[in-house]
Design a protein around this motif. Structure first.
Motif, short mmCIF file in Angstrom:
data_model
loop_
_atom_site.label_atom_id
_atom_site.label_comp_id
_atom_site.label_asym_id
_atom_site.label_seq_id
_atom_site.Cartn_x
_atom_site.Cartn_y
_atom_site.Cartn_z
N PRO A 32 -94.83 -16.56 8.39
CA PRO A 32 -93.89 -16.46 9.51
C PRO A 32 -92.47 -16.05 9.10
CG PRO A 32 -95.22 -18.46 9.70
CD PRO A 32 -95.51 -17.87 8.36
N LYS A 33 -92.13 -16.21 7.82
CA LYS A 33 -90.77 -15.85 7.40
C LYS A 33 -90.54 -14.33 7.44
CE LYS A 33 -88.75 -19.74 6.65
NZ LYS A 33 -89.77 -20.58 7.32
N SER A 34 -91.60 -13.55 7.78
CA SER A 34 -91.40 -12.10 7.93
C SER A 34 -90.45 -11.80 9.08
CB SER A 34 -92.75 -11.42 8.18
OG SER A 34 -93.32 -11.87 9.41
N VAL A 35 -90.39 -12.69 10.06
CA VAL A 35 -89.48 -12.49 11.19
C VAL A 35 -88.04 -12.56 10.72
CG1 VAL A 35 -88.78 -13.36 13.44
CG2 VAL A 35 -91.19 -13.44 12.77
N LYS A 36 -87.73 -13.56 9.91
CA LYS A 36 -86.35 -13.73 9.44
C LYS A 36 -85.97 -12.65 8.42
CE LYS A 36 -83.30 -17.06 7.15
NZ LYS A 36 -83.20 -18.41 6.54
N LEU A 37 -86.92 -12.28 7.57
CA LEU A 37 -86.59 -11.33 6.51
C LEU A 37 -86.65 -9.88 6.99
CD1 LEU A 37 -85.96 -10.93 3.49
CD2 LEU A 37 -88.41 -10.81 3.08
N LEU A 38 -87.75 -9.51 7.65
CA LEU A 38 -87.95 -8.11 8.04
C LEU A 38 -87.73 -7.84 9.53
CD1 LEU A 38 -91.22 -7.42 5.98
CD2 LEU A 38 -88.84 -7.07 5.28
#
Length: 597
Positions: A259-265
């Motif tokens: 889910p951290k793809s939202v914050k990073l990408l």
């Protein structure tokens, strides 16, 4: 006939780099009690690296590396320093000498190449080596200097005359190679250790995760409960960590995205699944990334701390640090990569700011050094004049005429006047920095202070043929300020304008009413002149303490405090001061003062 053969072996730069074998055959004969040398054969052998034995006929095999050739010369001298033999008549170590070497004295050659101290060392070595060889490494006095190696070997013939064979080698190139190789080895080892440490940490983390995941897959057949617990644990880890965890298959497509793809990408995990790993990376960083990983075949290692740039959907560009390890099936077949992406944008920005801060600190330190040097000159010169003329006046008090005494006092007064502004600047700066400067704010017409300052500098302006004009445009020039402080600012700016203006050019003073962000009315004063142009990069730094523009440093004095004091005074009044370049090529200094307090 008498033959004497000498073998000298030396490793001037270490056996791994160079071996030199020097074989000399000396033939001489004795005739009528006189000894003459018929010949001296000098063979210098510098072996190359042997070719590796291989049955392969691969034409691409690298050629053997050859050792560098070292200039070598030989001399035979007696105990008086007289040269009986030389390898060349006039050339020694590639240097043509203005005299015939054979028959000359040893000092004729080496006093040209060596310092007196090094030549004395050579003489001492020769004198002490009657039975044994010696070796001496010294530098030449030439420009550029060369590193020389001198090897001496004593011998005597049937005539019982003691002689020495001196072999001189120029090892400058080899010494430079040693230094370069040593530096490269040290640098390489440091890089290797750093990379190994970081790689070990990341690899250990990835291996631990990989082992845990494989164990969970094996345990799935045993119990659904354990699998559920394991999946929950991994989900918590990926959701709570600040890093983006991902997996790709051997085709390079995402098979898992945390889910951290939202914050990073700026992309949801579902948007990533099935898409190529390189799709969201910039072309430049993608090409570099592909060079360092391999998605086909059987990769043996992963990758660590590779950076790429990504532009999110909201337009924000982030710098991402990526690390990954290959994934293998239970049959040891490569099936993809698993890795971690970390946002290092703030770290890179911090590093850039840190570099800028370091440059600013170095610049400030340089300015401080220049200030101390100028201050020493500015204080010492007038004080020296005052003390000198005062002392001279004391000696001549009885015999000097009134005219001479008047000249002494005039010089003392002139030096004191030169010293006074410097002392005032230092005191003003000390007050401003300590916050002890007091102001008497009043509603005054700034034109009165400007005309008063112009009256003071008119003689200097007339010498350069400068004209001072106003551009009033029917603007009221009343503002709230301290009369003495603002008068000091105006005098400083006008004095700089006169000092750095070209001859027969105008100095223009203009006014404008403007508002700040709080809609507070300000009176803007602009003083412009044509002369030495301040570089655009220095327009902001010239107001720093001790700073002076590189274009206005005349070497005639100045401490770099004037504009710094002006800036502090204007800011204490609630205004701003800055410099710019006009459209006509003029240099403009602006400052604002509040119209209402």
């Amino acid at each position: 006939m008498i033959k004497e053969r000498f073998e000298v072996f030396t490793s001037a730069l270490g056996s791994k780099i160079l071996n030199i074998s020097i074989s000399l055959t000396l033939t001489h004969q004795q005739r009528d009690n006189r000894q003459t040398f018929n010949s001296l054969e000098l063979n210098i052998c510098q072996p190359t690296m042997s070719k590796p034995t291989s049955t392969s006929k691969d034409a691409s095999a690298p050629a053997p590396v050859r050792s560098p050739t070292i200039p070598v010369d030989a001399l035979v001298v007696d105990s008086q320093g007289r040269i009986h033999f030389a390898a060349s008549d006039y050339n020694f170590l590639g240097k043509t000498l203005p005299f015939h070497i054979i028959g000359a004295n040893l000092s004729d050659i080496f006093t040209i190449l060596l310092t007196p101290v090094d030549y004395q060392k050579l003489c001492v070595c020769i004198a002490k080596s009657k039975t044994g060889s010696f070796s001496l490494s010294i530098g030449s006095t030439e420009t550029p200097s060369r590193s020389l190696s001198i090897i001496g070997h004593p011998f005597s013939s049937n005539d019982l005359v003691q002689r020495w064979l001196l072999i001189t080698q120029d090892i400058t190139t080899c010494q430079a190679m040693i230094d370069i190789i040593s530096t490269l080895e040290t640098t390489l080892e440091n890089i290797r250790q750093t990379e190994k440490s970081e790689l070990d940490k990341m690899t250990k983390s990835l291996i631990d995760t990989n082992v845990a995941l494989r164990k969970e897959v094996r345990d799935r057949q045993n119990t659904f409960e354990k699998l559920s617990v394991s999946e929950a644990r991994f989900r918590d880890l990926t959701e709570t960590t600040s890093d983006f965890i991902w997996e790709i298959n051997n085709a390079g497509n995402y098979t898992y995205a945390s889910p951290k793809s939202v914050k990073l990408l700026g992309l949801e995990p579902l948007e990533l699944l099935g898409t190529p790993l390189f799709l969201f990376r910039k072309i430049a960083s993608t090409s570099e990334f592909i060079k360092n990983i391999e998605l086909r075949g059987q990769p043996q290692h992963g990758f660590s701390k590779m950076e790429y740039s990504h532009t999110r959907q909201d337009g924000l560009e982030v710098t991402v640090e990526s690390s990954g390890e290959p994934i293998f099936s239970k049959h040891n077949k490569f099936i993809g990569f698993r890795g971690i992406d970390r946002d290092v944008t703030e770290r890179r920005i911090y590093e850039t700011k840190l570099k800028h801060a370091k440059e600013m600190a170095e610049s400030a330190n340089l300015a401080k050094s220049e200030f101390l040097a100028n201050m020493s000159h500015e204080l010492r010169t007038p004080l020296h004049a005052i003390l000198s003329f005062a002392k001279y006046g004391e000696k001549r008090i009885e015999s000097a005429s009134r005219k001479e005494l008047f000249r002494f006092f005039s010089q003392i007064a002139s030096s004191g006047q030169r010293l006074l502004p410097l002392i005032d600047s230092l005191l003003d700066l000390a007050k401003l920095e300590s916050g002890k400067m007091t102001y008497d704010f009043q509603y005054l017409d700034i034109m009165v202070e400007i005309r008063s300052a112009i009256h003071e500098i008119t003689p200097l302006a007339e010498k350069k043929g400068l004209s001072i004009t106003f551009d009033l445009d029917n603007i009221a020039t009343v503002a709230c300020f301290d009369q003495a402080a603002i008068a000091q600012v105006i005098r400083n700016l006008l004095a700089n304008g006169v000092k750095f203006s070209n001859q027969q050019t105008p100095i223009t003073i203009s006014f404008k009413i403007q508002e700040d962000l709080n809609q507070k009315s300000l009176l803007k004063t602009t003083i412009s002149n044509f002369g030495v142009a301040i570089p655009a990069i220095e327009l902001g730094t010239i107001f720093d303490k001790f700073a002076q523009s590189t274009k206005t440093k005349t070497g005639a004095g100045g401490t770099g405090l004037g504009l710094s004091i002006c800036k502090q005074i204007i800011e204490d009044h609630g205004g701003t001061i800055w410099a710019s370049h006009g459209e006509n090529g003029d240099t403009q200094f602006h400052f604002t003062l509040p119209i209402q307090r």
